[in-house]
Design a protein around this motif. Sequence first.
Motif, PDB file in Angstrom:
ATOM      1  N   GLN A 156       0.863  -1.241   0.111  1.00  0.00           N
ATOM      2  CA  GLN A 156      -0.054  -0.009   0.200  1.00  0.00           C
ATOM      3  C   GLN A 156       0.885   1.251  -0.008  1.00  0.00           C
ATOM      4  OE1 GLN A 156      -3.073   0.218  -0.543  1.00  0.00           O
ATOM      5  NE2 GLN A 156      -4.117   1.982   0.264  1.00  0.00           N
ATOM      6  N   ALA A 157       1.873   1.258   0.731  1.00  0.00           N
ATOM      7  CA  ALA A 157       2.879   2.558   0.826  1.00  0.00           C
ATOM      8  C   ALA A 157       3.466   2.583  -0.724  1.00  0.00           C
ATOM      9  CB  ALA A 157       4.089   2.122   1.841  1.00  0.00           C
ATOM     10  N   CYS A 158       3.763   1.480  -1.272  1.00  0.00           N
ATOM     11  CA  CYS A 158       4.309   1.691  -2.754  1.00  0.00           C
ATOM     12  C   CYS A 158       3.508   2.258  -3.645  1.00  0.00           C
ATOM     13  CB  CYS A 158       4.909   0.126  -3.049  1.00  0.00           C
ATOM     14  SG  CYS A 158       5.215   0.119  -4.945  1.00  0.00           S
ATOM     15  N   LEU A 159       2.059   2.018  -3.582  1.00  0.00           N
ATOM     16  CA  LEU A 159       1.088   2.364  -4.332  1.00  0.00           C
ATOM     17  C   LEU A 159       1.082   3.982  -3.994  1.00  0.00           C
ATOM     18  CD1 LEU A 159      -1.486  -0.379  -4.222  1.00  0.00           C
ATOM     19  CD2 LEU A 159      -0.223   0.239  -5.999  1.00  0.00           C
ATOM     20  N   VAL A 160       0.739   4.384  -2.815  1.00  0.00           N
ATOM     21  CA  VAL A 160       0.669   5.597  -2.401  1.00  0.00           C
ATOM     22  C   VAL A 160       1.811   6.576  -2.832  1.00  0.00           C
ATOM     23  CG1 VAL A 160       0.465   7.348  -0.324  1.00  0.00           C
ATOM     24  CG2 VAL A 160      -0.767   4.987  -0.515  1.00  0.00           C
ATOM     25  N   ASP A 161       3.074   6.143  -2.606  1.00  0.00           N
ATOM     26  CA  ASP A 161       4.187   6.746  -3.080  1.00  0.00           C
ATOM     27  C   ASP A 161       4.226   6.846  -4.430  1.00  0.00           C
ATOM     28  OD1 ASP A 161       6.898   7.802  -2.279  1.00  0.00           O
ATOM     29  OD2 ASP A 161       7.479   6.294  -3.731  1.00  0.00           O
ATOM     30  N   GLY A 162       3.787   5.836  -5.480  1.00  0.00           N
ATOM     31  CA  GLY A 162       3.860   5.786  -6.783  1.00  0.00           C
ATOM     32  C   GLY A 162       2.868   6.903  -7.296  1.00  0.00           C
ATOM     33  N   PHE A 163       1.579   7.020  -6.647  1.00  0.00           N
ATOM     34  CA  PHE A 163       0.641   7.839  -6.976  1.00  0.00           C
ATOM     35  C   PHE A 163       1.186   9.430  -6.945  1.00  0.00           C
ATOM     36  CE2 PHE A 163      -3.475  10.198  -5.782  1.00  0.00           C
ATOM     37  CZ  PHE A 163      -3.857  10.361  -6.907  1.00  0.00           C
ATOM     38  N   PHE A 164       1.656   9.657  -5.823  1.00  0.00           N
ATOM     39  CA  PHE A 164       2.120  11.138  -5.668  1.00  0.00           C
ATOM     40  C   PHE A 164       3.469  11.445  -6.422  1.00  0.00           C
ATOM     41  CE2 PHE A 164      -0.023  10.570  -1.443  1.00  0.00           C
ATOM     42  CZ  PHE A 164      -1.327  11.353  -1.651  1.00  0.00           C
ATOM     43  N   SER A 165       4.143  10.287  -6.500  1.00  0.00           N
ATOM     44  CA  SER A 165       5.548  10.712  -7.426  1.00  0.00           C
ATOM     45  C   SER A 165       5.163  10.832  -8.763  1.00  0.00           C
ATOM     46  CB  SER A 165       6.318   9.553  -7.085  1.00  0.00           C
ATOM     47  OG  SER A 165       6.980   9.551  -5.766  1.00  0.00           O
ATOM     48  N   SER A 166       4.292  10.151  -9.528  1.00  0.00           N
ATOM     49  CA  SER A 166       3.690  10.343 -10.749  1.00  0.00           C
ATOM     50  C   SER A 166       2.912  11.536 -10.874  1.00  0.00           C
ATOM     51  CB  SER A 166       2.903   9.041 -11.117  1.00  0.00           C
ATOM     52  OG  SER A 166       3.546   7.688 -10.871  1.00  0.00           O
ATOM     53  N   TYR A 167       2.414  12.287  -9.872  1.00  0.00           N
ATOM     54  CA  TYR A 167       1.104  13.196 -10.245  1.00  0.00           C
ATOM     55  C   TYR A 167       1.532  14.075  -9.032  1.00  0.00           C
ATOM     56  CZ  TYR A 167      -0.407   9.597 -13.054  1.00  0.00           C
ATOM     57  OH  TYR A 167      -0.635   8.453 -14.017  1.00  0.00           O
ATOM     58  N   PRO A 168       2.641  14.762  -8.970  1.00  0.00           N
ATOM     59  CA  PRO A 168       3.117  15.745  -7.770  1.00  0.00           C
ATOM     60  C   PRO A 168       2.109  16.948  -7.695  1.00  0.00           C
ATOM     61  CG  PRO A 168       4.316  15.898  -9.694  1.00  0.00           C
ATOM     62  CD  PRO A 168       3.815  14.842 -10.311  1.00  0.00           C
ATOM     63  N   SER A 169       1.217  17.207  -9.078  1.00  0.00           N
ATOM     64  CA  SER A 169       0.588  18.376  -8.774  1.00  0.00           C
ATOM     65  C   SER A 169      -0.941  18.085  -7.848  1.00  0.00           C
ATOM     66  CB  SER A 169      -0.243  18.437 -10.303  1.00  0.00           C
ATOM     67  OG  SER A 169       0.488  19.063 -11.202  1.00  0.00           O
ATOM     68  N   VAL A 170      -1.127  16.788  -7.437  1.00  0.00           N
ATOM     69  CA  VAL A 170      -2.016  16.379  -6.562  1.00  0.00           C
ATOM     70  C   VAL A 170      -1.807  17.140  -5.136  1.00  0.00           C
ATOM     71  CG1 VAL A 170      -3.027  14.351  -5.667  1.00  0.00           C
ATOM     72  CG2 VAL A 170      -2.609  14.421  -7.718  1.00  0.00           C
ATOM     73  N   LEU A 171      -0.515  17.075  -4.966  1.00  0.00           N
ATOM     74  CA  LEU A 171      -0.010  17.565  -3.661  1.00  0.00           C
ATOM     75  C   LEU A 171      -0.022  18.979  -3.490  1.00  0.00           C
ATOM     76  CD1 LEU A 171       3.385  15.215  -3.154  1.00  0.00           C
ATOM     77  CD2 LEU A 171       0.810  14.846  -2.344  1.00  0.00           C
ATOM     78  N   HIS A 172       0.047  19.725  -4.510  1.00  0.00           N
ATOM     79  CA  HIS A 172       0.016  21.200  -4.375  1.00  0.00           C
ATOM     80  C   HIS A 172      -1.288  21.685  -3.915  1.00  0.00           C
ATOM     81  CE1 HIS A 172       3.004  21.068  -8.018  1.00  0.00           C
ATOM     82  NE2 HIS A 172       3.785  20.575  -6.843  1.00  0.00           N
ATOM     83  N   CYS A 173      -2.308  21.395  -3.823  1.00  0.00           N
ATOM     84  CA  CYS A 173      -3.298  22.119  -3.322  1.00  0.00           C
ATOM     85  C   CYS A 173      -4.098  21.120  -2.117  1.00  0.00           C
ATOM     86  CB  CYS A 173      -4.297  22.402  -4.341  1.00  0.00           C
ATOM     87  SG  CYS A 173      -5.249  21.016  -5.064  1.00  0.00           S
ATOM     88  N   LEU A 174      -3.415  20.021  -1.947  1.00  0.00           N
ATOM     89  CA  LEU A 174      -3.964  19.074  -0.907  1.00  0.00           C
ATOM     90  C   LEU A 174      -3.796  19.705   0.482  1.00  0.00           C
ATOM     91  CD1 LEU A 174      -4.589  15.979  -0.874  1.00  0.00           C
ATOM     92  CD2 LEU A 174      -2.428  15.470   0.000  1.00  0.00           C
ATOM     93  N   THR A 175      -5.003  19.877   1.097  1.00  0.00           N
ATOM     94  CA  THR A 175      -5.037  20.572   2.510  1.00  0.00           C
ATOM     95  C   THR A 175      -5.382  19.446   3.371  1.00  0.00           C
ATOM     96  OG1 THR A 175      -7.189  21.212   2.196  1.00  0.00           O
ATOM     97  CG2 THR A 175      -5.713  22.707   1.525  1.00  0.00           C
ATOM     98  N   LYS A 176      -5.940  18.542   2.998  1.00  0.00           N
ATOM     99  CA  LYS A 176      -6.311  17.218   4.197  1.00  0.00           C
ATOM    100  C   LYS A 176      -6.174  15.884   3.396  1.00  0.00           C
ATOM    101  CE  LYS A 176     -10.392  15.537   6.854  1.00  0.00           C
ATOM    102  NZ  LYS A 176     -11.711  15.795   7.063  1.00  0.00           N
TER     103      LYS A 176
END
Length: 483
Positions: A156-176
Motif C-alpha cells: 500500500q505504501a508503494c502504491l501511495v508513493d507511486g501515485f504522488f510521485s507520478s502526479y505531484p500536482s495532486v500534492l500542491h493543493c492538498l489540504t487534508k
Amino acid sequence: MELNKAHNHAAEDEDRLSAQTDDILLSILSRVDIITAARTSVLSTRWKNLPWLLHELNINVKDFLPVPCPNTIEREHMDEAMASLIKAIRSFLVTNRREATILRLQLKLYLVNNCSDVIGPLLSEAIDTGTVNDFDLAILYEKEPDDCRDEEVLQQACLVDGFFSSYPSVLHCLTKLSLYNVCFAKWDMHHLLFDCCKELQYLYLSNCDAGTLSTWKIHAPNSKLSVLELEFCCLSRLEVLCLPNLKRFFWDTWVCPNAPVTFDIVPSLKELNLLCAASIDHQEFMLNEVLSDTAAINDLTLNFQGEKLWIQPEGKRLCAAFNKLKKLSLHGIFVEFDLLWTIFLLEAAPLVEIFDIEVWEHPCTTNPEVRRDTYGERTNPSWKSEFKSCKEWLLKEVQITGFCPMKQQMTFIRAVMERAAKLKTVVLKDYQPCQNCEKIGALPRFERLPPEYIFPKDKEEQDLVAKQLIGDMYSHIQIVFVC
C-alpha cells in the motif's frame, strides 16, 4: 380524476422548488451524495446544469458500493465502485459543462487495478488549470488494521508513493489527507507528508508508520498542519519537534509501553486527546513528560477505555502545563473505580471551568478470560498527594456520563462541591447507547446490575439523589439529569 389531482399537485410542488434561486437549489444539492446530485440533472431544463455549478464536491467510492455495504468488501465490488467513481470524476472535473471553480474537492478512493493511472491525470489537469482550489483526499483500504499482513501495508505504501510521485500536482493543493494501513519503512514518510504537501492542514493516519515500532520525528517549521490524528499507529515514540501551527492532536491506541508522544515547539497546540486501553505491557508514565513543553492547551481529554490508568500522580509538576486549561475530560473510567484521584488533576488546573467525566461499563469489550490475558487486572487508583493549589478554582460545571448513585460517585461529587466555590451546575447523564453491546445481546443494565449501578429515571429517584448531594449547604448548585 384523483390521479390527475395528485399529478397536478406534484407538478405544482416541482414548479415551486424549481422557482427557487440557484443558491437555494445548490444548497439542497450540497446536502446529498454525488449520485443523487447527478441524477437531478435529468429532472428538467432548470436542473440540467445545476450539479456542475456546485462549489464543493464530495465523491466517495463507498457511495458506489452495494447497499447495505458488507463488512468484507469483495474485490469485484471494489473494481465496479472505482469504475463508477472514475466516471463521476471525469464528468464533474473535465466536462465542458462545468461553469464554476471547485472551491473544495473531497475524494475517497481505493488504489486498485491501476486506477491511479486514470485518476492522476484527471486530478492533475483540474488542479493545474485552476478548476480545483482545495483538495481533501482519503486513500482507503479494504481491510481492518488487525487483518493486514506486513507485505500488504508495504505494498500500500508503494502504491501511495507511486501515485504522488507520478502526479505531484495532486500534492500542491492538498489540504487534508487520510491514509489507511500504510508502512513507509522503505520510503521517506516525513518528506512526503511535510516537504511535498506544503498546503496540508489536516493529517489522519490509521495503522500507518515508518516501520513497526519505529520512532517518528516531525520537524516541519514551515508546515501549515493544524490537526494531526493517529489511530493504531505502531510507533515506539512520536517526537513532535516543530509544528508551529498544530492546534489539535489526537491519538487513539498506541503500542509503545511508555509515554507515546513528546512535544517541543508547538506554540499553537490548544486541544490534546489521548485514548488507549492499557494492556499488560503498558506502563504508567508521567503526563508531564508529554506536556512539559506545551503552554497553550485549553482542552485536554484522557480516555482509558475501561482499563487501568496509564498516568501517574504528579500534582504540582503539572501546574505549568495546565496553566491555560479550561476544559478537562477524563473518559473511559471503569465503573468500579474510585473517582477521588481525579481531584488531584483539578488541583493543578484551577482555571478549568468544565470538568467532564465518563464512566465505563460495557460487557461488549471481550470475554473475561481474553480481557484478563490482554489487559491484566484492573487496579483501583489509590493516588495520594499533599499538594493543594492556593488558587481559587474557577470550576463552573461538572458533567458525569454514566452516572449512577454508587458510593464512590456520590462521594466524589460532594468533594468537588466542597472545593469549588464557583460551581453552578452538575450534569448527570445516563450511559449512551452502545451498538456493540446490543449486537452481542447484552441485557439492559437494570436487568443485569444491582440498583446502585442504575441511572435514576423517575423524578422521585432524581429528587432523592439531588437532595443527598445538595443538602442544606449547596442550594446554589443546580443538579441536571439527562436520560
